[in-house]
Design an enzyme around this catalytic site. Structure first.
Site, short mmCIF file in Angstrom:
data_model
loop_
_atom_site.label_atom_id
_atom_site.label_comp_id
_atom_site.label_asym_id
_atom_site.label_seq_id
_atom_site.Cartn_x
_atom_site.Cartn_y
_atom_site.Cartn_z
N LYS A 19 0.84 -1.21 0.00
CA LYS A 19 0.00 0.00 0.00
C LYS A 19 0.87 1.26 0.00
O LYS A 19 0.63 2.19 -0.77
CB LYS A 19 -0.93 0.02 1.22
N ARG A 93 -10.32 0.16 8.27
CA ARG A 93 -9.81 -1.19 8.45
C ARG A 93 -10.83 -2.09 9.13
O ARG A 93 -10.59 -3.27 9.32
CB ARG A 93 -8.60 -1.10 9.36
N ARG A 127 12.09 -5.08 5.12
CA ARG A 127 11.64 -3.70 4.89
C ARG A 127 12.38 -2.72 5.80
O ARG A 127 12.58 -2.96 6.97
CB ARG A 127 10.14 -3.59 5.17
N ARG A 160 10.59 -1.38 11.39
CA ARG A 160 9.44 -1.17 12.28
C ARG A 160 9.41 -2.22 13.38
O ARG A 160 9.72 -3.38 13.14
CB ARG A 160 8.15 -1.23 11.45
N ARG A 171 -0.87 -9.65 12.68
CA ARG A 171 -1.46 -8.59 11.84
C ARG A 171 -2.27 -9.19 10.70
O ARG A 171 -3.32 -8.68 10.32
CB ARG A 171 -0.35 -7.67 11.30
P1 AP5 Z 1 4.67 -1.60 1.91
O1 AP5 Z 1 4.50 -0.72 0.74
O2 AP5 Z 1 5.33 -1.05 3.13
O3 AP5 Z 1 3.31 -2.30 2.32
P2 AP5 Z 1 2.07 -1.82 3.12
O4 AP5 Z 1 0.90 -2.49 2.50
O5 AP5 Z 1 2.04 -0.32 3.26
O6 AP5 Z 1 2.36 -2.52 4.52
P3 AP5 Z 1 2.18 -2.02 5.99
O7 AP5 Z 1 2.97 -2.97 6.84
O8 AP5 Z 1 2.46 -0.56 6.13
O9 AP5 Z 1 0.67 -2.29 6.21
P4 AP5 Z 1 -0.08 -2.42 7.54
O10 AP5 Z 1 -1.46 -2.35 7.03
O11 AP5 Z 1 0.24 -3.58 8.38
O12 AP5 Z 1 0.49 -1.28 8.45
P5 AP5 Z 1 0.03 0.19 8.85
O13 AP5 Z 1 1.23 1.05 8.91
O14 AP5 Z 1 -1.13 0.65 8.01
O15 AP5 Z 1 5.45 -2.88 1.38
C1 AP5 Z 1 5.83 -3.88 2.24
C2 AP5 Z 1 7.21 -4.37 1.92
O16 AP5 Z 1 7.19 -5.04 0.70
C3 AP5 Z 1 8.24 -3.25 1.74
O17 AP5 Z 1 9.45 -3.69 2.25
C4 AP5 Z 1 8.28 -3.05 0.24
O18 AP5 Z 1 9.48 -2.48 -0.23
C5 AP5 Z 1 8.13 -4.49 -0.19
N1 AP5 Z 1 7.64 -4.70 -1.52
C6 AP5 Z 1 6.66 -4.03 -2.15
N2 AP5 Z 1 6.50 -4.56 -3.37
C7 AP5 Z 1 7.40 -5.59 -3.48
C8 AP5 Z 1 7.71 -6.55 -4.49
N3 AP5 Z 1 7.09 -6.54 -5.65
N4 AP5 Z 1 8.67 -7.48 -4.24
C9 AP5 Z 1 9.31 -7.50 -3.05
N5 AP5 Z 1 9.06 -6.62 -2.07
C10 AP5 Z 1 8.12 -5.68 -2.29
O19 AP5 Z 1 -0.51 -0.04 10.33
C11 AP5 Z 1 0.35 -0.41 11.38
C12 AP5 Z 1 -0.46 -0.63 12.65
O20 AP5 Z 1 -1.13 0.57 13.03
C13 AP5 Z 1 -1.58 -1.68 12.55
O21 AP5 Z 1 -1.12 -2.98 12.75
C14 AP5 Z 1 -2.50 -1.18 13.68
O22 AP5 Z 1 -2.03 -1.56 14.92
C15 AP5 Z 1 -2.43 0.31 13.55
N6 AP5 Z 1 -3.44 0.86 12.64
C16 AP5 Z 1 -3.21 1.50 11.46
N7 AP5 Z 1 -4.37 1.86 10.88
C17 AP5 Z 1 -5.36 1.43 11.70
C18 AP5 Z 1 -6.77 1.48 11.65
N8 AP5 Z 1 -7.40 2.06 10.62
N9 AP5 Z 1 -7.48 0.93 12.66
C19 AP5 Z 1 -6.86 0.37 13.70
N10 AP5 Z 1 -5.53 0.28 13.82
C20 AP5 Z 1 -4.77 0.81 12.83
MG MG Z 2 2.19 1.07 4.90
#
Ligand code: AP5
Ligand code: MG
Length: 224
Positions: A19, A93, A127, A160, A171
Site C-alpha cells: 500500500k 480497516r 523492509r 518497524r 497482523r
Molecule cells: P509496503 O509498501 O510497506 O506495504 P504496506 O501495505 O504499506 O504494509 P504495511 O505494513 O504498512 O501495512 P499495515 O497495514 O500492516 O500497516 P500500517 O502502517 O497501516 O510494502 C511492504 C514491503 O514489501 C516493503 O518492504 C516493500 O518495499 C516491499 N515490496 C513491495 N513490493 C514488493 C515486491 N514486488 N517485491 C518485493 N518486495 C516488495 O498499520 C500499522 C499498525 O497501526 C496496525 O497494525 C494497527 O495496529 C495500527 N493501525 C493503522 N491503521 C489502523 C486502523 N485504521 N485501525 C486500527 N488500527 C490501525
Molecule cells: Mg504502509
C-alpha cells in the site's frame, strides 16, 4: 468552466501488500495527498504524544487500535484537506471505520491490493523505512542507494517494531477477521477495484491505466 470534482480514494490490502509503495507512485503520477493511518500513528509514537504513548503497545503487538480513536484522528486530518484530492492508506480497516468515513465523505474508488500471505511474510522482514516521510525500502526489491540511508535526505532508515515474524502473523489474522469484511462493504457499493499479483511492478501499470480512466471520466462528468 467547472473545476474537476475532488477525487477521494482508499487503498486497501493486507499488511505488506505494498500500500505504501503503490501510494507513493500514485502521488507522483496523480498528485493526491497521501494519508496513512499507520504513518500518522507512528509519528505520534515518535513525538511521544499522549495518544502515541497509549497506542504503542497495541501497535507493537500487531493489534488494531480502537475504532473511535483512529476514526477521530483520521477524520480530523481529512477536515483540513477538504479541497484536496486524497488517498487514504490503512483506513478504514473495520466496517465500523468505513461507516464513520461514510457519514462525512463519499469515496470514489477503493483500490484493493490482493497479494498472497506467503509473499508478504517474506517481504516484511527485509523492509526499511524513513520515518519522517514514510518512504519505504526493501533490501531485495527496492534498496536505498546507500545501505541504511534515505535516498532524498541521507537520514537513517529504521525497521518497524511490528515487523517481526510473530507480529506479522498476528497482523494478518486481524486483517482476515476485521478488514476483509470491509472489502465486501465496498464491493456492495460498487467502488471496489481489485488488483492481484505478487509483484508491485507488475500490478502498478494496471492501477495506472485504471486511475487515468477513472479521473478522465470524473472530469468529463463535471464539464458536462
Ligand atoms: P509496503 O509498501 O510497506 O506495504 P504496506 O501495505 O504499506 O504494509 P504495511 O505494513 O504498512 O501495512 P499495515 O497495514 O500492516 O500497516 P500500517 O502502517 O497501516 O510494502 C511492504 C514491503 O514489501 C516493503 O518492504 C516493500 O518495499 C516491499 N515490496 C513491495 N513490493 C514488493 C515486491 N514486488 N517485491 C518485493 N518486495 C516488495 O498499520 C500499522 C499498525 O497501526 C496496525 O497494525 C494497527 O495496529 C495500527 N493501525 C493503522 N491503521 C489502523 C486502523 N485504521 N485501525 C486500527 N488500527 C490501525
Ligand atoms: Mg504502509
Amino acid at each position: 468552466m467547472a473545476l474537476r470534482s475532488i477525487f477521494r480514494a482508499v487503498i486497501m490490502g493486507p499488511p505488506g501488500s505494498g500500500k505504501g509503495t503503490v501510494s507513493a507512485r500514485i502521488v507522483k503520477s496523480f498528485g493526491p495527498k497521501h494519508l496513512s493511518s499507520g504513518d500518522l500513528l507512528r509519528a505520534n509514537i515518535t513525538a511521544k504524544t499522549e495518544l502515541g504513548l497509549l497506542m504503542k503497545s497495541c501497535i507493537d503487538q500487531g493489534q488494531l487500535v480502537p475504532d473511535d480513536v483512529i476514526s477521530r484522528l483520521i477524520l480530523r486530518e481529512l477536515r483540513a484537506m477538504e479541497q484536496t484530492d486524497w488517498l487514504l492508506d490503512g483506513f478504514p480497516r473495520t466496517v465500523s471505520q468505513a461507516e464513520a468515513l461514510d457519514t462525512v465523505y463519499c469515496v470514489d474508488t477503493v483500490i484493493n491490493l490482493d497479494v498472497p500471505f506467503q509473499t508478504i511474510k517474506q517481504r516484511l522482514t527485509s523492509r526499511w523505512i524513513h520515518t519522517p516521510s514514510g518512504r519505504v525500502y526493501n533490501m531485495d526489491f527496492n534498496p536505498p542507494r546507500v545501505a541504511g540511508l534515505d535516498d532524498d535526505t541521507g537520514e537513517a532508515l529504521v525497521q518497524r517494531d511490528d515487523d517481526t515474524p510473530e507480529t506479522v502473523t498476528r497482523r494478518l489474522k486481524a486483517y482476515e477477521n476485521l478488514t476483509e469484511p470491509v472489502l465486501e462493504y465496498y464491493r456492495s457499493k460498487g467502488v471496489l477495484e481489485t488488483f492481484s499479483g505478487t509483484e508491485t511492478n507488475k500490478i502498478w501499470p494496471h492501477i495506472q491505466v485504471f486511475l487515468n480512466e477513472k479521473l478522465s471520466t470524473m472530469k468529463q462528468k463535471v464539464v458536462a
